[in-house]
Motif scaffolding. Sequence first.
Motif, PDB file in Angstrom:
ATOM      1  N   PRO A  72      21.887  16.603 -22.007  1.00  8.74           N
ATOM      2  CA  PRO A  72      23.268  17.386 -23.161  1.00  8.74           C
ATOM      3  C   PRO A  72      24.169  17.927 -22.548  1.00  8.74           C
ATOM      4  CG  PRO A  72      21.015  16.936 -24.902  1.00  8.74           C
ATOM      5  CD  PRO A  72      20.306  17.132 -23.169  1.00  8.74           C
ATOM      6  N   PRO A  73      25.263  18.141 -22.552  1.00  5.88           N
ATOM      7  CA  PRO A  73      26.170  19.658 -22.056  1.00  5.88           C
ATOM      8  C   PRO A  73      25.237  20.293 -22.150  1.00  5.88           C
ATOM      9  CG  PRO A  73      27.693  18.695 -22.874  1.00  5.88           C
ATOM     10  CD  PRO A  73      26.180  18.038 -23.340  1.00  5.88           C
ATOM     11  N   GLY A  74      24.698  21.347 -20.564  1.00  3.65           N
ATOM     12  CA  GLY A  74      24.005  23.106 -20.484  1.00  3.65           C
ATOM     13  C   GLY A  74      22.547  22.615 -21.017  1.00  3.65           C
ATOM     14  N   ALA A  75      22.252  21.425 -21.090  1.00  2.00           N
ATOM     15  CA  ALA A  75      20.725  21.522 -21.282  1.00  2.00           C
ATOM     16  C   ALA A  75      20.647  21.291 -19.159  1.00  2.00           C
ATOM     17  CB  ALA A  75      20.186  20.331 -21.803  1.00  2.00           C
ATOM     18  N   VAL A  76      18.955  21.836 -19.262  1.00  2.00           N
ATOM     19  CA  VAL A  76      17.870  21.571 -17.942  1.00  2.00           C
ATOM     20  C   VAL A  76      16.979  21.006 -18.265  1.00  2.00           C
ATOM     21  CG1 VAL A  76      19.992  23.294 -16.673  1.00  2.00           C
ATOM     22  CG2 VAL A  76      18.168  24.201 -17.475  1.00  2.00           C
ATOM     23  N   SER A  77      16.747  20.657 -17.210  1.00  2.00           N
ATOM     24  CA  SER A  77      15.347  19.883 -17.157  1.00  2.00           C
ATOM     25  C   SER A  77      14.232  21.429 -16.648  1.00  2.00           C
ATOM     26  CB  SER A  77      14.576  19.457 -15.885  1.00  2.00           C
ATOM     27  OG  SER A  77      13.029  18.869 -15.723  1.00  2.00           O
ATOM     28  N   GLU A  78      13.342  21.933 -17.777  1.00  2.43           N
ATOM     29  CA  GLU A  78      12.714  22.802 -18.073  1.00  2.43           C
ATOM     30  C   GLU A  78      10.722  22.805 -18.321  1.00  2.43           C
ATOM     31  OE1 GLU A  78      14.945  26.944 -19.434  1.00  2.43           O
ATOM     32  OE2 GLU A  78      15.283  24.995 -20.583  1.00  2.43           O
ATOM     33  N   ILE A  79      10.277  23.452 -17.578  1.00  7.15           N
ATOM     34  CA  ILE A  79       8.808  23.491 -17.654  1.00  7.15           C
ATOM     35  C   ILE A  79       8.514  23.909 -19.061  1.00  7.15           C
ATOM     36  CG2 ILE A  79       6.722  24.107 -16.966  1.00  7.15           C
ATOM     37  CD1 ILE A  79       7.376  24.705 -14.485  1.00  7.15           C
ATOM     38  N   ILE A  80       7.584  22.707 -20.015  1.00  6.02           N
ATOM     39  CA  ILE A  80       7.320  23.448 -20.837  1.00  6.02           C
ATOM     40  C   ILE A  80       5.623  23.614 -21.218  1.00  6.02           C
ATOM     41  CG2 ILE A  80       9.828  22.474 -22.356  1.00  6.02           C
ATOM     42  CD1 ILE A  80       8.081  19.923 -22.882  1.00  6.02           C
ATOM     43  N   GLU A  81       5.023  22.648 -20.242  1.00  3.02           N
ATOM     44  CA  GLU A  81       3.471  22.839 -20.615  1.00  3.02           C
ATOM     45  C   GLU A  81       2.723  23.072 -18.901  1.00  3.02           C
ATOM     46  OE1 GLU A  81      -0.131  20.640 -22.915  1.00  3.02           O
ATOM     47  OE2 GLU A  81       1.616  19.255 -22.011  1.00  3.02           O
ATOM     48  N   ILE A  82       1.775  23.489 -19.078  1.00  2.00           N
ATOM     49  CA  ILE A  82       1.397  23.892 -17.591  1.00  2.00           C
ATOM     50  C   ILE A  82      -0.318  22.888 -17.962  1.00  2.00           C
ATOM     51  CG2 ILE A  82       0.276  24.552 -15.218  1.00  2.00           C
ATOM     52  CD1 ILE A  82       2.938  26.613 -15.982  1.00  2.00           C
ATOM     53  N   GLY A  83      -0.616  22.098 -17.959  1.00  2.00           N
ATOM     54  CA  GLY A  83      -1.974  22.004 -17.852  1.00  2.00           C
ATOM     55  C   GLY A  83      -2.986  21.894 -16.658  1.00  2.00           C
ATOM     56  N   ALA A 116      14.101  28.684 -21.847  1.00  2.00           N
ATOM     57  CA  ALA A 116      15.055  29.041 -22.671  1.00  2.00           C
ATOM     58  C   ALA A 116      16.393  28.320 -23.184  1.00  2.00           C
ATOM     59  CB  ALA A 116      15.270  30.247 -21.729  1.00  2.00           C
ATOM     60  N   ARG A 117      17.022  27.164 -21.730  1.00  3.19           N
ATOM     61  CA  ARG A 117      18.421  26.886 -22.225  1.00  3.19           C
ATOM     62  C   ARG A 117      18.163  25.254 -22.844  1.00  3.19           C
ATOM     63  NH1 ARG A 117      20.596  28.145 -16.291  1.00  3.19           N
ATOM     64  NH2 ARG A 117      18.416  26.514 -15.502  1.00  3.19           N
ATOM     65  N   SER A 118      16.591  25.048 -23.076  1.00  6.04           N
ATOM     66  CA  SER A 118      16.992  23.523 -23.829  1.00  6.04           C
ATOM     67  C   SER A 118      16.035  23.182 -24.724  1.00  6.04           C
ATOM     68  CB  SER A 118      16.568  22.293 -22.697  1.00  6.04           C
ATOM     69  OG  SER A 118      17.075  22.722 -21.445  1.00  6.04           O
ATOM     70  N   ARG A 119      16.100  22.441 -25.305  1.00 10.39           N
ATOM     71  CA  ARG A 119      15.617  22.130 -27.061  1.00 10.39           C
ATOM     72  C   ARG A 119      15.239  20.283 -26.106  1.00 10.39           C
ATOM     73  NH1 ARG A 119      16.268  24.692 -31.096  1.00 10.39           N
ATOM     74  NH2 ARG A 119      15.616  22.063 -32.574  1.00 10.39           N
TER      75      ARG A 119
END
Length: 84
Positions: free
Chosen positions: A29-40, A62-65
């Motif tokens: 979506p506009p304004g969303a970027v790929s962000e790390i959400i989990e480190i295993g 911080a910038r995406s859902r």
Amino acid sequence: MDAHTAPEGHAGLLNVIDVEATCWEGQPPPGAVSEIIEIGLTVVDLDARERVARHRILVRPARSRLSAFCTGLTGLTQAEAAPT
């Protein structure tokens, strides 16, 4: 033998790292970027061929859902990734 070499006849331990990131089916979506959400991290005893430790670190985006596609792929929900 140095600190990075297992004793002769011993394979030692293996650290396996897995990183999950926000994702979408198609374009974000506009304004969303790929962000790390989990480190295993899993530690495997190569001699015994078994997992000896498992760690999970959740990272708040911080910038995406999280999309429904991302939840289906990773099993992580928005509530887990960014609790209120």
